[in-house]
Design an enzyme around this catalytic site. Structure first.
Site, mmCIF file in Angstrom:
data_model
loop_
_atom_site.group_PDB
_atom_site.id
_atom_site.type_symbol
_atom_site.label_atom_id
_atom_site.label_comp_id
_atom_site.label_asym_id
_atom_site.label_seq_id
_atom_site.Cartn_x
_atom_site.Cartn_y
_atom_site.Cartn_z
ATOM 1 N N LYS A 164 0.838 -1.211 0.000
ATOM 2 C CA LYS A 164 0.000 0.000 0.000
ATOM 3 C C LYS A 164 0.874 1.264 0.000
ATOM 4 C CE LYS A 164 -3.249 2.912 0.390
ATOM 5 N NZ LYS A 164 -4.234 3.174 -0.651
ATOM 6 N N CYS B 187 -3.661 11.217 1.640
ATOM 7 C CA CYS B 187 -3.009 9.914 1.447
ATOM 8 C C CYS B 187 -1.634 10.044 0.819
ATOM 9 C CB CYS B 187 -3.915 9.031 0.595
ATOM 10 S SG CYS B 187 -5.485 8.727 1.412
#
Ligand SMILES: NC(=O)C1=CN([C@@H]2O[C@H](COP(=O)(O)OP(=O)(O)OC[C@H]3O[C@@H](n4cnc5c(N)ncnc54)[C@H](O)[C@@H]3O)[C@@H](O)[C@H]2O)C=CC1
Ligand SMILES: CC(=O)N[C@@H]1[C@@H](OP(=O)(O)OP(=O)(O)OC[C@H]2O[C@@H](n3ccc(=O)[nH]c3=O)[C@H](O)[C@@H]2O)O[C@H](C(=O)O)[C@@H](O)[C@@H]1O
Length: 419
Positions: free
Chosen positions: A212, A266
């Site tokens: 991720k 993010c």
């Protein structure tokens, strides 16, 4: 053991769509959130955040009696944790939300349960989660790093959906499933297959955590490359947009688009989790963060140059009107969180003695941070175009791209739609 009841802890941009997706697949979902307003809103069949098509899905889930929100964890077959993982201090990951969620759900855990961490996390966070749970429930066994089977299975499955396309990507994207043991991964796959049509690819928890972070760091590094190119091109008097278009005609080159900086919560956050845990090794990833973080300052320098030109042409500072086109963190959304465009507008509002006209088609009122500046007004495109001396394009929203370039203004175009 079948997963009849799934509990989703954290009902935000990720948890709520995921809860709705499980319900659409016929599962019973107990949603848990510490935010009382979110719990009440969801139990009315409404939503407290904006994401296309989420309202319909939550309404259906609540009305069928499949989704119920609460502020206290209750027993379930599987628990999915989707709480925030921001950074604190000097870019260290803040795992306190995961710790709080673990401590809250530990008392209701039972043998045979599965726990999946979805929050974007540094490498080792899933092991830490298992350790917090084990400390709270000494009567149950949890998987260790060694891979011994346990009463409760624990896995890591990162979320990769793109804001604005969450409801489609949740179903269609491939999932990386990192089990603390192969059995944990197998059970987590079984859970996700309830609604995921993409492939569920199994690995260990550490690899899934790093995967991720790698995806978002990859994008950050590539955007930094484009941003650095834009600064170099400007120095040489080259149009970077044409340059990128031409270079991308090479069959193995695919440069991203420069802009005013990288926003959202993010891409601008997650690469720091790698830098924090491998500070000596993560040199490129750190530099990319620094390049992208410094881009708004470069844009401010461009605005200062445009102001200086206007002053040299005889206009006084306080009579100069600057139009700012776009405030959100990326095009065609209303999300202003961690937006470089908003930061630039705030700085401009504080420094410029004249009027600042903000044009943001996706909001009805100025955000609090701009509201307090008496010289800033939210206006529509034609008003800004008619009244401004300098135009600063910060977001390539579709409605801006459809306008003829306001070339009568001194333009600073950070997205290359008018130049
Ligand atoms: N929003 C996005 O586009 C994506 C987010 N992620 C990751 O997913 C995770 C969640 O992000 P978002 O959903 O955007 O955050 P969010 O802030 O929208 O939602 C998190 C929710 O968790 C709740 N919460 C906090 N502590 C809690 C606790 N102890 N117990 C129960 N609820 C609690 C909050 O009240 C909030 O409603 C983060 O790690 C994020 O990095 C990953 C991919 C995409
Ligand atoms: C690798 C990847 O594409 N990650 C996605 C990303 O979503 P997010 O909306 O933050 O990403 P984005 O569209 O790249 O935008 C981030 C920022 O980067 C800027 N940006 C983006 C692309 C580009 O060529 N140039 C550029 O300057 C945007 O304007 C924005 O300010 O981060 C999400 C997340 O992790 O939350 C993740 O789930 C999404 O799949």
């Amino acid at each position: 053991m079948q997963f009849e009841t799934v509990s989703v802890i954290g009902l935000g941009y990720i948890g709520l769509p995921t809860a709705a997706a499980f319900c659409a697949a016929g599962k019973r979902v107990i949603g848990v959130d510490v935010n009382a307003r979110a719990v009440e809103t969801i139990n009315r069949g409404e939503i407290h955040i904006f994401e296309p098509e989420l309202d319909v899905a939550v309404y259906a889930a609540v009305n069928k009696g499949l989704l119920r929100a609460t502020d206290t964890p209750q027993p379930a077959d599987a628990f999915l944790i989707a709480v925030p993982t921001p950074f604190k201090g000097d870019h260290q990951p803040d795992l306190s939300y995961i710790e709080a969620a673990a401590k809250a759900l530990a008392p209701v855990l039972a043998k045979g349960n599965l726990i999946v961490l979805e929050s974007t996390s540094p490498v080792g966070a899933t092991e830490q989660l298992a350790a917090w749970l084990a400390a709270a429930r000494p009567d149950l066994s949890f998987p260790q790093q060694t891979g011994v089977e346990a009463d409760v299975n624990v896995a890591y499955c990162p979320e990769r959906v793109l804001p604005g396309h969450v409801m489609r990507e949740l179903i269609e994207n491939d999932r990386i499933i990192g089990g603390m043991t192969p059995r944990c991964a197998e059970r987590a796959c079984e859970l996700y297959r309830a609604f995921v049509r993409g492939e569920c690819i199994v690995t260990d928890a550490r690899t899934a955590e790093m995967c991720k972070l790698t995806e978002n760091a990859f994008r950050d590094v590539n955007i930094a490359f484009a941003n650095e190119l834009s600064i170099i091109s400007d120095k040489f008097g080259i149009n970077v947009w044409e340059l990128v278009r031409l270079a991308n005609r090479h069959p193995r080159v695919n440069i991203l688009q420069p802009g005013p900086g990288v926003g959202g919560h993010c891409i601008a956050v997650d690469p720091w989790f790698i830098v924090d845990s491998a500070p000596e090794e993560a040199r490129l990833i750190r530099t990319a963060r620094e390049v992208n973080n410094s881009k708004p300052h470069w844009v401010m320098d461009k605005v200062d140059a445009a102001i200086a030109e206007a002053k040299a042409a005889g206009k006084e500072d306080k009579h100069l009107t600057i139009a700012v086109f776009g405030l959100s963190f990326k095009p065609d959304i209303d999300d202003l969180r961690e937006s470089p465009a908003l930061d630039i507008a705030i700085e401009l509002a504080a420094r410029h003695p004249g009027k600042v006209l903000a044009v943001e088609p996706h909001i009805d009122a100025l955000p609090d941070k701009l509201k307090s500046s008496p010289n800033v007004i939210l206006v529509d495109f034609p008003t800004a175009s008619a009244q401004a001396d300098i135009g600063l394009l910060l977001v390539d929203h579709k409605p801006f791209k459809e306008q003829a370039a306001p070339t009568h203004l001194r333009l600073v175009d950070t997205k290359g739609i008018w130049t």
